[in-house]
Design a protein around this motif. Structure first.
Motif, PDB file in Angstrom:
ATOM      1  N   LYS A 181       0.841  -1.209   0.000  1.00  0.00           N
ATOM      2  CA  LYS A 181       0.000   0.000   0.000  1.00  0.00           C
ATOM      3  C   LYS A 181       0.872   1.253   0.000  1.00  0.00           C
ATOM      4  O   LYS A 181       0.614   2.211  -0.730  1.00  0.00           O
ATOM      5  N   PHE A 182       1.911   1.243   0.842  1.00  0.00           N
ATOM      6  CA  PHE A 182       2.800   2.393   0.908  1.00  0.00           C
ATOM      7  C   PHE A 182       3.534   2.594  -0.412  1.00  0.00           C
ATOM      8  O   PHE A 182       3.720   3.726  -0.863  1.00  0.00           O
ATOM      9  N   PHE A 183       3.948   1.502  -1.037  1.00  0.00           N
ATOM     10  CA  PHE A 183       4.667   1.598  -2.307  1.00  0.00           C
ATOM     11  C   PHE A 183       3.804   2.269  -3.374  1.00  0.00           C
ATOM     12  O   PHE A 183       4.282   3.113  -4.126  1.00  0.00           O
ATOM     13  N   ILE A 190      12.328   2.408   6.041  1.00  0.00           N
ATOM     14  CA  ILE A 190      12.930   3.730   6.226  1.00  0.00           C
ATOM     15  C   ILE A 190      11.930   4.810   5.809  1.00  0.00           C
ATOM     16  O   ILE A 190      11.648   5.734   6.564  1.00  0.00           O
ATOM     17  N   TYR A 191      11.394   4.669   4.605  1.00  0.00           N
ATOM     18  CA  TYR A 191      10.567   5.729   4.022  1.00  0.00           C
ATOM     19  C   TYR A 191       9.244   5.958   4.743  1.00  0.00           C
ATOM     20  O   TYR A 191       8.782   7.088   4.824  1.00  0.00           O
ATOM     21  N   HIS A 192       8.623   4.937   5.272  1.00  0.00           N
ATOM     22  CA  HIS A 192       7.295   5.140   5.855  1.00  0.00           C
ATOM     23  C   HIS A 192       7.348   5.890   7.180  1.00  0.00           C
ATOM     24  O   HIS A 192       6.325   6.324   7.687  1.00  0.00           O
ATOM     25  N   GLN A 193       8.551   6.094   7.721  1.00  0.00           N
ATOM     26  CA  GLN A 193       8.705   6.760   9.010  1.00  0.00           C
ATOM     27  C   GLN A 193       9.080   8.238   8.884  1.00  0.00           C
ATOM     28  O   GLN A 193       9.235   8.907   9.896  1.00  0.00           O
ATOM     29  N   GLU A 194       9.242   8.721   7.692  1.00  0.00           N
ATOM     30  CA  GLU A 194       9.713  10.089   7.524  1.00  0.00           C
ATOM     31  C   GLU A 194       8.919  10.824   6.453  1.00  0.00           C
ATOM     32  O   GLU A 194       8.061  10.244   5.800  1.00  0.00           O
ATOM     33  N   ALA A 195       9.226  12.087   6.270  1.00  0.00           N
ATOM     34  CA  ALA A 195       8.553  12.889   5.247  1.00  0.00           C
ATOM     35  C   ALA A 195       8.832  12.296   3.870  1.00  0.00           C
ATOM     36  O   ALA A 195       9.956  11.887   3.576  1.00  0.00           O
ATOM     37  N   ASP A 198      14.761  -2.401  -4.824  1.00  0.00           N
ATOM     38  CA  ASP A 198      15.517  -1.649  -3.820  1.00  0.00           C
ATOM     39  C   ASP A 198      14.646  -0.568  -3.184  1.00  0.00           C
ATOM     40  O   ASP A 198      14.663  -0.385  -1.962  1.00  0.00           O
ATOM     41  N   ILE A 199      13.908   0.153  -4.012  1.00  0.00           N
ATOM     42  CA  ILE A 199      13.026   1.210  -3.517  1.00  0.00           C
ATOM     43  C   ILE A 199      11.899   0.595  -2.695  1.00  0.00           C
ATOM     44  O   ILE A 199      11.587   1.067  -1.607  1.00  0.00           O
ATOM     45  N   TYR A 200      11.308  -0.476  -3.199  1.00  0.00           N
ATOM     46  CA  TYR A 200      10.233  -1.175  -2.479  1.00  0.00           C
ATOM     47  C   TYR A 200      10.725  -1.632  -1.104  1.00  0.00           C
ATOM     48  O   TYR A 200      10.018  -1.491  -0.107  1.00  0.00           O
ATOM     49  N   ASP A 201      11.930  -2.135  -1.043  1.00  0.00           N
ATOM     50  CA  ASP A 201      12.484  -2.664   0.209  1.00  0.00           C
ATOM     51  C   ASP A 201      12.836  -1.585   1.220  1.00  0.00           C
ATOM     52  O   ASP A 201      13.097  -1.889   2.387  1.00  0.00           O
ATOM     53  N   ARG A 202      12.825  -0.330   0.826  1.00  0.00           N
ATOM     54  CA  ARG A 202      13.144   0.765   1.762  1.00  0.00           C
ATOM     55  C   ARG A 202      11.905   1.257   2.507  1.00  0.00           C
ATOM     56  O   ARG A 202      11.944   2.280   3.188  1.00  0.00           O
ATOM     57  N   TYR A 203      10.847   0.494   2.434  1.00  0.00           N
ATOM     58  CA  TYR A 203       9.618   0.805   3.181  1.00  0.00           C
ATOM     59  C   TYR A 203       9.925   1.118   4.635  1.00  0.00           C
ATOM     60  O   TYR A 203       9.405   2.081   5.196  1.00  0.00           O
ATOM     61  N   MET A 242      18.687   7.368  -8.605  1.00  0.00           N
ATOM     62  CA  MET A 242      18.551   7.380 -10.054  1.00  0.00           C
ATOM     63  C   MET A 242      19.747   8.068 -10.728  1.00  0.00           C
ATOM     64  O   MET A 242      20.173   7.674 -11.809  1.00  0.00           O
ATOM     65  N   GLU A 243      20.297   9.082 -10.081  1.00  0.00           N
ATOM     66  CA  GLU A 243      21.411   9.838 -10.659  1.00  0.00           C
ATOM     67  C   GLU A 243      22.761   9.171 -10.444  1.00  0.00           C
ATOM     68  O   GLU A 243      23.636   9.255 -11.304  1.00  0.00           O
ATOM     69  N   THR A 244      22.946   8.521  -9.285  1.00  0.00           N
ATOM     70  CA  THR A 244      24.282   8.028  -8.919  1.00  0.00           C
ATOM     71  C   THR A 244      24.379   6.516  -8.767  1.00  0.00           C
ATOM     72  O   THR A 244      25.487   5.981  -8.731  1.00  0.00           O
ATOM     73  N   GLY A 245      23.237   5.859  -8.615  1.00  0.00           N
ATOM     74  CA  GLY A 245      23.255   4.424  -8.386  1.00  0.00           C
ATOM     75  C   GLY A 245      23.352   4.030  -6.930  1.00  0.00           C
ATOM     76  O   GLY A 245      23.427   2.852  -6.605  1.00  0.00           O
ATOM     77  N   SER A 246      23.348   5.043  -6.037  1.00  0.00           N
ATOM     78  CA  SER A 246      23.385   4.737  -4.604  1.00  0.00           C
ATOM     79  C   SER A 246      22.416   5.642  -3.857  1.00  0.00           C
ATOM     80  O   SER A 246      22.111   6.748  -4.295  1.00  0.00           O
ATOM     81  N   PHE A 247      21.962   5.141  -2.713  1.00  0.00           N
ATOM     82  CA  PHE A 247      21.063   5.940  -1.872  1.00  0.00           C
ATOM     83  C   PHE A 247      21.864   6.978  -1.102  1.00  0.00           C
ATOM     84  O   PHE A 247      23.066   6.817  -0.872  1.00  0.00           O
ATOM     85  N   LEU A 248      21.160   8.041  -0.678  1.00  0.00           N
ATOM     86  CA  LEU A 248      21.804   9.065   0.148  1.00  0.00           C
ATOM     87  C   LEU A 248      22.187   8.509   1.505  1.00  0.00           C
ATOM     88  O   LEU A 248      23.199   8.872   2.079  1.00  0.00           O
ATOM     89  N   TYR A 249      21.328   7.658   2.037  1.00  0.00           N
ATOM     90  CA  TYR A 249      21.552   7.077   3.375  1.00  0.00           C
ATOM     91  C   TYR A 249      21.023   5.675   3.433  1.00  0.00           C
ATOM     92  O   TYR A 249      20.341   5.211   2.570  1.00  0.00           O
TER      93      TYR A 249
END
Length: 88
Positions: free
Chosen positions: A25-27, A64-69, A57-62, A81-88
Motif C-alpha cells: 500500500k505504501f509503495f 525507512i521511508y514510511h517513518q519520515e517525510a 531496492d526502492i520497495y524494500d526501503r519501506y 537514479m542519478e548516482t546508483g546509490s542511496f543518500l543514506y
C-alpha cells in the motif's frame, strides 16, 4: 478473486477479497506522490524504476521511508537514479 498467476485482481482488492500488505500500500502511495512531485505519470515512474534495476531496492526501503517525510524519500530516490546509490 485471484487471476491465473495467483495475484489478486483489482476487483477483488476493491471488494476486500484479497489482503494487500502495508508495504505494498505504501509503495503505491510512494509512486503516486513521487509521480505528482516529478509531474510524471505513475506508469512512467514505475517503468523508470524498473528499467534502472532499482524497483525492488526502492520497495524494500519501506522500513525507512514510511517513518519520515515523503520528500526525504523523493530526494533519496532521485540520488539513487542519478548516482546508483542511496543518500543514506
Amino acid at each position: 478473486s485471484r487471476n491465473d498467476h495467483g495475484r489478486c485482481t483489482q476487483r477483488a482488492v476493491s471488494a476486500g477479497g484479497c489482503r494487500v500488505s502495508e508495504q505494498a500500500k505504501f509503495f503505491v502511495l510512494l509512486i503516486e506522490r513521487y509521480s505528482d512531485w516529478k509531474n510524471l505519470s505513475t506508469k512512467a515512474v514505475y517503468e523508470k524504476w524498473k528499467e534502472s534495476g532499482h524497483l525492488k531496492d526502492i520497495y524494500d526501503r519501506y522500513w525507512i521511508y514510511h517513518q519520515e517525510a515523503l520528500e526525504n524519500a523523493f530526494h533519496d530516490i532521485d540520488h539513487l537514479m542519478e548516482t546508483g546509490s542511496f543518500l543514506y
